[in-house]
Design an enzyme around this catalytic site. Structure first.
Site, mmCIF file in Angstrom:
data_model
loop_
_atom_site.group_PDB
_atom_site.id
_atom_site.type_symbol
_atom_site.label_atom_id
_atom_site.label_comp_id
_atom_site.label_asym_id
_atom_site.label_seq_id
_atom_site.Cartn_x
_atom_site.Cartn_y
_atom_site.Cartn_z
ATOM 1 N N PRO A 45 45.324 32.098 -20.367
ATOM 2 C CA PRO A 45 45.364 33.543 -20.152
ATOM 3 C C PRO A 45 46.329 34.322 -21.029
ATOM 4 O O PRO A 45 46.300 35.547 -21.035
ATOM 5 C CB PRO A 45 45.781 33.656 -18.680
ATOM 6 C CG PRO A 45 46.496 32.385 -18.382
ATOM 7 C CD PRO A 45 45.949 31.334 -19.285
ATOM 8 N N ASP A 68 38.597 35.508 -30.019
ATOM 9 C CA ASP A 68 38.144 36.758 -29.413
ATOM 10 C C ASP A 68 39.329 37.568 -28.882
ATOM 11 O O ASP A 68 40.483 37.177 -28.999
ATOM 12 C CB ASP A 68 37.024 36.526 -28.388
ATOM 13 C CG ASP A 68 37.493 35.820 -27.137
ATOM 14 O OD1 ASP A 68 38.705 35.829 -26.865
ATOM 15 O OD2 ASP A 68 36.634 35.269 -26.428
ATOM 16 N N LYS A 90 34.463 40.943 -28.609
ATOM 17 C CA LYS A 90 34.099 40.683 -27.223
ATOM 18 C C LYS A 90 34.805 41.599 -26.238
ATOM 19 O O LYS A 90 34.647 41.429 -25.044
ATOM 20 C CB LYS A 90 34.380 39.237 -26.786
ATOM 21 C CG LYS A 90 33.423 38.251 -27.390
ATOM 22 C CD LYS A 90 32.241 38.116 -26.537
ATOM 23 C CE LYS A 90 31.413 36.964 -27.068
ATOM 24 N NZ LYS A 90 30.086 37.068 -26.883
ATOM 25 N N GLY A 121 39.656 33.242 -24.608
ATOM 26 C CA GLY A 121 40.627 33.360 -23.513
ATOM 27 C C GLY A 121 40.255 32.504 -22.307
ATOM 28 O O GLY A 121 39.082 32.271 -22.032
ATOM 29 N N GLY A 122 41.274 32.030 -21.621
ATOM 30 C CA GLY A 122 41.054 31.289 -20.377
ATOM 31 C C GLY A 122 40.344 29.982 -20.609
ATOM 32 O O GLY A 122 40.693 29.209 -21.496
ATOM 33 N N THR A 151 42.196 28.868 -16.622
ATOM 34 C CA THR A 151 41.448 30.108 -16.395
ATOM 35 C C THR A 151 42.390 31.181 -15.840
ATOM 36 O O THR A 151 43.409 30.868 -15.208
ATOM 37 C CB THR A 151 40.246 29.845 -15.468
ATOM 38 O OG1 THR A 151 39.421 31.007 -15.475
ATOM 39 C CG2 THR A 151 40.656 29.506 -14.050
ATOM 40 N N MET A 202 36.543 40.726 -14.654
ATOM 41 C CA MET A 202 35.831 41.879 -15.228
ATOM 42 C C MET A 202 35.444 42.875 -14.144
ATOM 43 O O MET A 202 34.363 43.468 -14.189
ATOM 44 C CB MET A 202 34.568 41.415 -15.989
ATOM 45 C CG MET A 202 34.860 40.509 -17.158
ATOM 46 S SD MET A 202 33.389 39.801 -17.927
ATOM 47 C CE MET A 202 33.102 38.351 -16.919
ATOM 48 N N GLY A 231 47.911 39.453 -17.301
ATOM 49 C CA GLY A 231 48.527 38.274 -16.686
ATOM 50 C C GLY A 231 49.022 37.260 -17.707
ATOM 51 O O GLY A 231 48.411 37.063 -18.761
HETATM 52 N N1 SAH Z 1 37.046 32.712 -19.742
HETATM 53 C C1 SAH Z 1 38.044 33.622 -19.214
HETATM 54 C C2 SAH Z 1 37.418 34.814 -18.547
HETATM 55 C C3 SAH Z 1 36.644 35.710 -19.484
HETATM 56 S S1 SAH Z 1 35.994 37.096 -18.663
HETATM 57 C C4 SAH Z 1 38.948 32.861 -18.230
HETATM 58 O O1 SAH Z 1 38.662 31.709 -17.893
HETATM 59 O O2 SAH Z 1 39.946 33.427 -17.821
HETATM 60 C C5 SAH Z 1 37.215 38.314 -19.028
HETATM 61 C C6 SAH Z 1 37.976 38.688 -17.773
HETATM 62 O O3 SAH Z 1 38.924 37.685 -17.438
HETATM 63 C C7 SAH Z 1 38.793 39.951 -17.900
HETATM 64 O O4 SAH Z 1 37.992 41.111 -17.730
HETATM 65 C C8 SAH Z 1 39.783 39.785 -16.777
HETATM 66 O O5 SAH Z 1 39.202 40.069 -15.529
HETATM 67 C C9 SAH Z 1 40.048 38.289 -16.827
HETATM 68 N N2 SAH Z 1 41.242 37.973 -17.626
HETATM 69 C C10 SAH Z 1 41.282 37.191 -18.720
HETATM 70 N N3 SAH Z 1 42.548 37.092 -19.191
HETATM 71 C C11 SAH Z 1 43.321 37.828 -18.365
HETATM 72 C C12 SAH Z 1 44.707 38.119 -18.313
HETATM 73 N N4 SAH Z 1 45.566 37.624 -19.207
HETATM 74 N N5 SAH Z 1 45.149 38.911 -17.307
HETATM 75 C C13 SAH Z 1 44.313 39.408 -16.394
HETATM 76 N N6 SAH Z 1 42.986 39.162 -16.392
HETATM 77 C C14 SAH Z 1 42.497 38.390 -17.361
#
Ligand code: SAH
Length: 289
Positions: A45, A68, A90, A121-122, A151, A202, A231
């Site tokens: 994150p 991304d 993205k 991300g995540g 995640t 999202m 976060g």
């Molecule tokens: N694959 C990613 C999610 C992608 S969808 C994962 O596993 O985290 C994108 C959404 O993830 C964002 O709209 C938000 O809701 C959340 N998100 C991703 N990174 C974040 C962060 N650092 N802080 C808060 N929400 C986050």
């Protein structure tokens, strides 16, 4: 970047040269191939220290990187300067490249013999289109593998002092996407009855719909809600509200993306845990004395 972090980055690559477990599992280690391969890498994150060792190795061994908008600045700072790194967008409503074109790009780069690090991300398999990209790559005959990441539900809740499950409060946790072309295709009544912690990814632009549907499904208006903005980054913001108020809180606090919405009794743990900080630090100072 603090000194501890600088030191740990310098140490990692040499410590990672051998990975004895890799052969046994039949999985590859990043960089161990001479022909092109695509690594779909989860960046976590935001905090660079939440990268896995395997992700860092995939970054360091790449010939080319595609990242991304959720890949944080701190993580991008780890990209070696000699490796070309391309932003592939993205961010909501501003895709810099269409998904089909990106899939094709990954295929052609791997066919050209390059090791490709496609970092997102995540976790790539949690609302990250990792499954779609993997399908495309493998159906084109490309060697492709996913490296999981932390995640945002896990990272953000932890950094906000909110356990996703807690005995007596929540026996499960459900991840829901707030992204849809039209209205959300969710069985709200079932969701409201689960007695789970609910985490909406999202969900910012759908806050009104989420609140209204969960209230209609039977959740109490005072069910606590946490909105976690940015976060696991330096500017993380935690906004605590409840089901009735949180859509207004999103507007009032001008919450920006990326933000995660956590609904459920576990959110109350934050205040409880933070009330312990004094005891914790005083115990620590006793030990130091
Ligand atoms: N694959 C990613 C999610 C992608 S969808 C994962 O596993 O985290 C994108 C959404 O993830 C964002 O709209 C938000 O809701 C959340 N998100 C991703 N990174 C974040 C962060 N650092 N802080 C808060 N929400 C986050």
């Amino acid at each position: 970047m603090n000194n501890f972090f600088k030191a740990s980055v310098q140490v990692l690559p040499s410590a990672l040269v051998k990975t004895p477990g890799a052969k046994k599992t039949g999985r590859h280690t990043p960089g161990d191939k001479t022909t092109g391969k695509v690594w779909l890498v989860g960046a976590g994150p935001g905090d660079a220290e939440l990268l896995t060792l395997k992700a860092l190795r995939a970054i360091n061994n790449a010939d080319i990187i595609f990242y991304d908008y959720l890949v944080s600045e701190d993580i991008r700072a780890l990209f070696p300067s000699h490796i070309p790194a391309h932003y592939v967008g993205k961010a909501k409503n501003q895709h810099s490249i269409k998904q089909e074109d990106l899939n094709q790009l990954l295929v052609t780069q791997a066919q050209a013999g390059l090791n490709v690090c496609r970092i997102k991300g995540g976790d790539p398999f949690v609302f990250g289109r990792g499954g779609e990209e993997l399908l495309e790559l493998r159906s084109a005959g490309i060697d492709a593998e996913v490296i999981p990441g932390i995640t945002s539900a896990s990272g953000c809740s932890t950094y906000a002092d909110i356990p996703l499950t807690h005995r007596g409060l929540s026996q499960g946790c459900t991840f829901v996407t707030g992204h849809a072309e039209k209205s959300l295709d969710v069985n709200w009544a079932a969701l409201a009855q689960l007695n789970h912690t609910l985490v909406f990814y999202m969900g910012l632009t759908r806050a009104d719909e989420i609140a209204a549907q969960l209230l209609a499904g039977g959740l109490a208006a005072d069910t606590p809600v946490a909105i976690i903005e940015n976060g696991c980054r330096k500017d993380q913001r935690d906004i605590i509200s409840d089901l009735h108020d949180f859509p207004a809180a999103v507007v009032r606090e001008q919450v920006q993306s990326p933000a995660l919405i956590i609904v459920g009794e576990v959110v109350r743990m934050k205040a409880q845990l933070q009330a312990q900080i004094w005891q914790h630090s005083s115990a620590e100072s006793l030990l130091l004395a």
